[in-house]
Write an enzyme that holds these catalytic residues in place. Structure first.
Site, PDB file in Angstrom:
ATOM      1  N   ASP A 105      34.643  21.116 -64.242  1.00  0.00           N
ATOM      2  CA  ASP A 105      34.929  19.521 -64.723  1.00  0.00           C
ATOM      3  C   ASP A 105      34.029  18.479 -64.147  1.00  0.00           C
ATOM      4  OD1 ASP A 105      37.045  20.526 -65.875  1.00  0.00           O
ATOM      5  OD2 ASP A 105      38.114  21.029 -64.073  1.00  0.00           O
ATOM      6  N   GLU A 106      32.616  18.937 -63.884  1.00  0.00           N
ATOM      7  CA  GLU A 106      31.890  17.895 -63.309  1.00  0.00           C
ATOM      8  C   GLU A 106      31.339  16.888 -64.007  1.00  0.00           C
ATOM      9  OE1 GLU A 106      31.307  20.887 -63.105  1.00  0.00           O
ATOM     10  OE2 GLU A 106      31.185  21.841 -61.047  1.00  0.00           O
ATOM     11  N   LYS A 123      29.635  18.117 -67.277  1.00  0.00           N
ATOM     12  CA  LYS A 123      28.444  18.740 -67.562  1.00  0.00           C
ATOM     13  C   LYS A 123      28.266  18.392 -69.209  1.00  0.00           C
ATOM     14  CE  LYS A 123      30.112  22.684 -66.371  1.00  0.00           C
ATOM     15  NZ  LYS A 123      31.127  22.477 -65.449  1.00  0.00           N
ATOM     16  N   GLY A 161      36.133  23.737 -71.350  1.00  0.00           N
ATOM     17  CA  GLY A 161      36.559  22.707 -72.239  1.00  0.00           C
ATOM     18  C   GLY A 161      35.729  21.483 -71.984  1.00  0.00           C
ATOM     19  N   HIS A 162      35.075  20.800 -73.057  1.00  0.00           N
ATOM     20  CA  HIS A 162      34.619  19.681 -72.864  1.00  0.00           C
ATOM     21  C   HIS A 162      34.452  18.705 -74.072  1.00  0.00           C
ATOM     22  CE1 HIS A 162      30.627  21.590 -73.348  1.00  0.00           C
ATOM     23  NE2 HIS A 162      30.504  20.940 -74.258  1.00  0.00           N
ATOM     24  N   THR A 213      43.715  29.688 -66.061  1.00  0.00           N
ATOM     25  CA  THR A 213      44.207  28.898 -67.308  1.00  0.00           C
ATOM     26  C   THR A 213      44.964  29.532 -68.333  1.00  0.00           C
ATOM     27  OG1 THR A 213      42.055  29.674 -68.380  1.00  0.00           O
ATOM     28  CG2 THR A 213      41.907  27.625 -67.394  1.00  0.00           C
ATOM     29  N   ARG A 254      34.448  49.221 -67.812  1.00  0.00           N
ATOM     30  CA  ARG A 254      33.854  49.888 -69.008  1.00  0.00           C
ATOM     31  C   ARG A 254      34.792  50.338 -69.981  1.00  0.00           C
ATOM     32  NH1 ARG A 254      31.067  53.560 -64.765  1.00  0.00           N
ATOM     33  NH2 ARG A 254      33.148  52.953 -63.843  1.00  0.00           N
ATOM     34  N   GLN A 275      32.308  26.128 -66.032  1.00  0.00           N
ATOM     35  CA  GLN A 275      33.038  26.002 -64.741  1.00  0.00           C
ATOM     36  C   GLN A 275      31.782  25.549 -63.733  1.00  0.00           C
ATOM     37  OE1 GLN A 275      34.000  29.305 -66.494  1.00  0.00           O
ATOM     38  NE2 GLN A 275      35.475  28.064 -67.284  1.00  0.00           N
ATOM     39  N   THR A 310      40.697  19.183 -69.503  1.00  0.00           N
ATOM     40  CA  THR A 310      40.580  19.302 -71.101  1.00  0.00           C
ATOM     41  C   THR A 310      41.188  20.492 -71.886  1.00  0.00           C
ATOM     42  OG1 THR A 310      38.278  18.774 -70.534  1.00  0.00           O
ATOM     43  CG2 THR A 310      38.678  18.989 -72.830  1.00  0.00           C
ATOM     44  N   GLY A 333      45.508  20.530 -69.676  1.00  0.00           N
ATOM     45  CA  GLY A 333      46.207  19.109 -69.573  1.00  0.00           C
ATOM     46  C   GLY A 333      46.545  18.839 -68.252  1.00  0.00           C
ATOM     47  N   ASP A 362      31.020   5.497 -61.080  1.00  0.00           N
ATOM     48  CA  ASP A 362      31.875   4.150 -61.597  1.00  0.00           C
ATOM     49  C   ASP A 362      33.234   4.317 -61.094  1.00  0.00           C
ATOM     50  OD1 ASP A 362      31.384   6.058 -63.685  1.00  0.00           O
ATOM     51  OD2 ASP A 362      33.300   4.807 -64.644  1.00  0.00           O
TER      52      ASP A 362
HETATM   53  P1  IMP Z   1      40.406  31.356 -65.205  1.00  0.00           P
HETATM   54  O1  IMP Z   1      39.178  31.303 -65.408  1.00  0.00           O
HETATM   55  O2  IMP Z   1      41.410  31.039 -66.145  1.00  0.00           O
HETATM   56  O3  IMP Z   1      40.824  32.890 -64.862  1.00  0.00           O
HETATM   57  O4  IMP Z   1      41.038  30.393 -63.983  1.00  0.00           O
HETATM   58  C1  IMP Z   1      40.578  30.967 -62.550  1.00  0.00           C
HETATM   59  C2  IMP Z   1      40.312  29.527 -61.879  1.00  0.00           C
HETATM   60  O5  IMP Z   1      39.344  28.757 -62.470  1.00  0.00           O
HETATM   61  C3  IMP Z   1      41.502  28.522 -61.946  1.00  0.00           C
HETATM   62  O6  IMP Z   1      41.511  27.809 -60.867  1.00  0.00           O
HETATM   63  C4  IMP Z   1      41.175  27.604 -63.102  1.00  0.00           C
HETATM   64  O7  IMP Z   1      41.842  26.384 -63.098  1.00  0.00           O
HETATM   65  C5  IMP Z   1      39.712  27.459 -62.717  1.00  0.00           C
HETATM   66  N1  IMP Z   1      38.989  27.049 -64.177  1.00  0.00           N
HETATM   67  C6  IMP Z   1      38.662  28.028 -65.053  1.00  0.00           C
HETATM   68  N2  IMP Z   1      37.990  27.238 -66.313  1.00  0.00           N
HETATM   69  C7  IMP Z   1      37.925  25.935 -65.728  1.00  0.00           C
HETATM   70  C8  IMP Z   1      37.210  24.963 -66.110  1.00  0.00           C
HETATM   71  O8  IMP Z   1      36.519  24.907 -67.170  1.00  0.00           O
HETATM   72  N3  IMP Z   1      37.279  23.774 -65.426  1.00  0.00           N
HETATM   73  C9  IMP Z   1      38.052  23.745 -64.085  1.00  0.00           C
HETATM   74  N4  IMP Z   1      38.252  24.858 -63.768  1.00  0.00           N
HETATM   75  C10 IMP Z   1      38.256  25.914 -64.245  1.00  0.00           C
END
Ligand code: IMP
Length: 428
Positions: free
Chosen positions: A13-14, A16, A40-41, A130, A144, A225, A300, A303, A334
């Protein structure tokens, strides 16, 4: 023109999306290398806002080829939903424009059910995933026993393999987790239809990316991520199950390092994370509320309200090192306007000792206290600033501190969601 890799430097969530989108406009190929619909973005194009989870944002540019690489785990149901959404808004989603790696693994209903069941069973030790099935899907890949996108080309065979997988995982769900089994017949029917629709998109994308690179095309490698969610380099076990770091781009697309011209690390001007796990600079006060509200820090995909805190330069040094970053793209500066004083963590204190390097285990990290430097902050609205020299002195100092403590130049500063709200200090 070789490849540019975009990696997240923190816990995802930087921001990107904005940087990828700015670069995608000039790229011939945009290739996503890890993760699935856990990411998600949203991308703003003119007056329209598009939420993308699995499809690279290059899809919004008609001349761009989009690749979903072998490092991804792809959910056929949500991929078709994403395609429908784009098509209904007039975006060309023909297989000429979008290719799905035949080596990418398929994230299927039993993965999502097992993810939810495992999280529930962990109780207060839950990872906070998630629940999109990411971990169980990569686990099947490593053991495998997974199904790959190549299977989609023969829907009937795929249906039979899916049936066997569902029957096996139903035993886990029922006997181990005490959950209701999944409806095998209904799911096989649904997923055979998904396979028929997605089959034309399946290709050997490794070939396509390498051909594009050899032909001098501009390839943008898009990571989902962030570094601290990397299976090896993140805060294990509070991580995702893929490799968001630069090495993930090479494996996840099937390219060699000599093609990589630049690695851009995207970092927020503060810290955020969703899910569980240590986060040394986390805040719980009104500063956190300010950051969450001004920065709209809600996931995103899920929620969820994100946890937020001061910028952590120990984290950024770690990210700079494991990704051999060439430059920073600093986002959401900002959001810090009006916060006085500002703090940046430059090291940690752990059991009376100063730690400058990011610890490898979550227990040590949880016991670390940040050592901060304090800055005055600024009140001026910076959302219209176009040049570094026009930023308030304290904002310039903030950026200089990042450079000093990470040894990586800040090439781009984002001061608002729109593209024009960007200060470019190095060519993109
Ligand atoms: P997973 O990827 O659903 O297995 O979640 C593992 C960890 O990664 C959890 O802490 C999620 O909140 C975090 N995570 C997964 N995808 C994202 C993302 O796109 N943004 C931020 N955190 C994420």
């Amino acid at each position: 023109m070789p490849a540019i890799v975009i990696v997240g430097a923190q816990w995802g969530d930087e921001g990107k999306g904005k940087i990828t989108d700015m670069l995608a406009e000039r790229a011939d190929v945009v290739a996503r290398y890890n993760g699935g619909d856990n990411a998600g973005h949203s991308v703003q194009l003119g007056t329209e806002r598009f939420a993308l989870h699995q499809i690279p944002s290059g899809i919004l540019y008609p001349d761009c080829l989009c690749i979903m690489g072998n490092g991804m785990v792809v959910n056929p149901r949500t991929l078709n939903r994403e395609l429908d959404e784009l098509a209904s808004r007039g975006v060309d989603i023909s297989p000429r424009r979008l290719k799905l790696s035949d080596r990418a693994h398929l994230n299927l209903p039993h993965h999502q059910a097992l993810d939810g069941a495992a999280e529930a069973a962990r109780g207060n030790k839950a990872i906070g995933t998630t629940r999109r099935g990411i971990g169980p899907c990569y686990a099947d890949k490593a053991s495998r026993s997974g199904l790959r996108a190549a299977e989609l080309r023969a829907p009937a065979h795929f249906g039979a393999k899916l049936r066997a997988a569902l029957e096996e995982k139903n035993r886990w769900l029922r006997d181990f987790y005490g959950q209701d089994p999944l409806d095998v017949d209904a799911l096989v029917d649904e997923y055979v239809a998904h396979a028929e629709r997605l089959a034309p998109y399946v290709a050997d994308t490794t070939l396509l990316v390498n051909q594009a690179l050899a032909a001098g095309k501009r390839v943008l490698c898009e990571g989902a991520q962030g570094t601290l969610l990397d299976l090896d380099h993140g805060t294990y076990p509070y991580v995702t199950s893929s490799y968001p770091t630069v090495g993930g781009a090479l494996v996840g697309l099937g390219i060699g390092p000599r093609w990589v011209d630049r690695v851009i690390g995207v970092a927020k001007a503060y810290t955020s994370r969703v899910g569980a796990g240590p986060c040394p600079t986390e805040l719980f006060d009104e500063v956190a509320d300010h950051i969450v509200e001004v920065g709209r820090e809600y996931g995103t995909t899920t929620g969820r309200r994100r946890r937020v805190g001061w910028l952590d330069l120990v984290v950024l040094r770690h990210a700079a090192r494991v990704n051999s970053l060439d430059q920073w793209a600093l986002t959401l500066l900002d959001v810090l306007t009006g916060l006085r004083p500002l703090r940046l963590a430059v090291a940690y204190e752990h059991e009376g000792r100063e730690l400058r390097d990011f610890p490898s285990d979550a227990e040590t990290l949880a016991a670390c206290q940040p050592i901060y430097v304090e800055l005055e902050g600024w009140d001026e609205d910076i959302t219209g600033v176009q040049h570094f020299g026009d930023l308030p002195a304290a904002a310039q100092e903030y950026i200089r501190l990042i450079e000093e403590h990470t040894g990586v130049p800040v090439g781009l500063v984002s001061v608002g969601p729109e593209r024009r709200q960007t200060i470019l200090r190095m060519p993109l």
